[in-house]
Design a protein around this motif. Sequence first.
Motif, PDB file in Angstrom:
ATOM      1  N   TYR A 163     -37.529  10.370 -59.715  1.00  9.36           N
ATOM      2  CA  TYR A 163     -37.239  10.051 -58.317  1.00  9.36           C
ATOM      3  C   TYR A 163     -36.482   8.727 -58.294  1.00  9.36           C
ATOM      4  CZ  TYR A 163     -37.819   8.926 -53.386  1.00  9.36           C
ATOM      5  OH  TYR A 163     -37.575   8.594 -52.070  1.00  9.36           O
ATOM      6  N   ASN A 164     -35.290   8.734 -57.687  1.00  7.74           N
ATOM      7  CA  ASN A 164     -34.424   7.543 -57.652  1.00  7.74           C
ATOM      8  C   ASN A 164     -34.192   7.002 -59.053  1.00  7.74           C
ATOM      9  OD1 ASN A 164     -34.042   7.616 -54.901  1.00  7.74           O
ATOM     10  ND2 ASN A 164     -35.736   6.211 -54.434  1.00  7.74           N
ATOM     11  N   LYS A 165     -33.946   7.929 -59.998  1.00  8.03           N
ATOM     12  CA  LYS A 165     -33.634   7.599 -61.394  1.00  8.03           C
ATOM     13  C   LYS A 165     -34.794   6.923 -62.116  1.00  8.03           C
ATOM     14  CE  LYS A 165     -28.655   7.157 -60.542  1.00  8.03           C
ATOM     15  NZ  LYS A 165     -27.466   6.288 -60.701  1.00  8.03           N
ATOM     16  N   ASN A 166     -36.006   7.044 -61.574  1.00  9.39           N
ATOM     17  CA  ASN A 166     -37.205   6.497 -62.223  1.00  9.39           C
ATOM     18  C   ASN A 166     -38.194   7.623 -62.495  1.00  9.39           C
ATOM     19  OD1 ASN A 166     -36.340   3.764 -62.136  1.00  9.39           O
ATOM     20  ND2 ASN A 166     -36.935   3.642 -59.982  1.00  9.39           N
ATOM     21  N   GLU A 168     -41.508   9.066 -62.234  1.00 11.69           N
ATOM     22  CA  GLU A 168     -42.700   8.871 -61.392  1.00 11.69           C
ATOM     23  C   GLU A 168     -43.875   9.736 -61.839  1.00 11.69           C
ATOM     24  OE1 GLU A 168     -40.728   6.044 -59.073  1.00 11.69           O
ATOM     25  OE2 GLU A 168     -42.834   6.544 -59.325  1.00 11.69           O
TER      26      GLU A 168
END
Length: 598
Positions: A163-166, A168
């Motif tokens: 999610y958003n390049k992270n 999670e």
Amino acid sequence: MIKSTVSFALARFVFVSCVALAVIITSLVSTHVVDLVNSEYEKIAKGEVNALNSSYRVFLNHHQILLKEQSEESLFVQGIMQPKSNIGKIKDYMEGLTLLGLKYEETLLDFEGTTLHSTALTQTNYKEFPWVKALLKEEQSSSVQVLAIDGQYYWCVAFPVIYNKNAEGVLLANIPLETIFAGQIDVEVLDGLMIEVIKGTQTIAKFGKQAVGTRQTIQWEDAGVSFNFTVDEAHRNNALSDLVIKLGSYIILAIVLTTLLAYLYGYRYFVKPIMALSQLTSSLDKGHEPNALEGDLRFMEFANLFSQFNLMSEKVARRERALKESYEKLSNINEELKQSESQLVQSEKMASIGVLAAGVAHEINNPIGFVRSNLEVLEEYFSDIEKYYHEFNDGLASEEDKENHKKLAKKYELEFLFDDTPPLIKSSISGVDRVSEIVKNLKTFARIDQVEKALTDVNEGLTATLNMVQNELKYNCKVHVDLQALPRVHVFPGKLNQVFMNLLINAGQSITEKGNIFVRTFVKEGNIVIEIEDTGSGIDSEFIAQIFTPFYTSKPIGQGTGLGLSISHQIVEQHNGKIVVKSEVGKGSCFSVHIPIL
């Protein structure tokens, strides 16, 4: 000096020469063949091992691709961010997840590695595994491991939830270790091949019979396991022995035949064989069928020449016939491939339509419910306003007030509103109910078939299909429906609806101007019978046997694929049923679908 005939002397010379030559050739060929077979056997074994190893990699890669697509589902991100409010949706969604059509244990971990939900019966603490931490820290983009859970070994395939390049969270699937071998290994291959799966120093799985021979080890460093492939040399030794025996038999047979031919063809003429050979060569050059060379030959050389020429011409003829047969087979296979491709496209279309229709029906159903509820409340409110108006008018004390009140009511046309609004609201509620009924029929018609049959009311599916095709039939057909009570049966409901739709549309298209369609259901001799009869143009008796043939159509080019009845016939056969056709040109046709009651 004892004299002998030329044929005997020639035969004796040929026999001795052949025996000596056979001994030398056998010695040389045997040594060469043994070396060649050993070399080729090792190449083949290595190729089979590499092919099996590649197929295992492909198996896991396919599962990785599907699991990665699942990990990108937005519901997982929502569940990780807001687990309390979304845990129910996650449970329902994960219960329906499959990989290549098979159900595996799948687990969703949050950003700390804690299990949010798992479809596995046994809970496992994945938090402390280094590869889980690596995925959450984005040090790895995916992971394949071999884990031991309750004494059973699994391929653990994992992907981070991004999610958003992270990262999670992590979505992982546990695939039983033996699943990778299911359908990947031929039974004949296992007769001469033993496969061991090694983790550390422990053998965790073994496939094939016990074998002693050349071993080849392939390391899977990313999964922490290795494969030992052991090729049994007994098969190779037996094959070599059989080869040597066959070679010796063929050589002995060749010696005997050559000696006999030399003796039998010792007294033959010289010129006649040459002329016969020339004539036959000319005949073959003109494309005529080959004829066997015959003649009273003096020398063995001509006999061998004639024999070899006959064999050559026969082989040429056989190869020509084989080429023609191969061409016919390839043409038939090509037609079958076209048919299979078209059927697959048709099935894909129906599946896509089903998914789309089900989604549209679901999205429409909720707002329609709100609209109907609001209209019912509005109807009650307006009734209260009308009651208030009349009670207020009756409660006025003076005639002047009543007269003023009537003037105001006339100015704003309250009497007209009280008379016209309730029918409008009722009409709107009726329209909403009609939309709800259409949505219900759409959902019933668009059911996607399960892998297994479902207990189904055939009348329900037939009614939904009738409603779906009503717009197609209403302009030139009057549909008469007579549905008797039927027992529920195990069928593929979506596929049967496809059959009903094909038959109804065909019936409508057979009616050029105005006509009738009769739809009946009843039970007969242990079968559910669905009859669809029309008063259309009918089918000529000489074409009835061809209507279920793929790509056969009586419609103009570009207006029909010729697959509707073929696919319907196959679907009914999947239910162990049959389709019976009765038709008369100019009067119409009747298609009867018989489904067994099990």
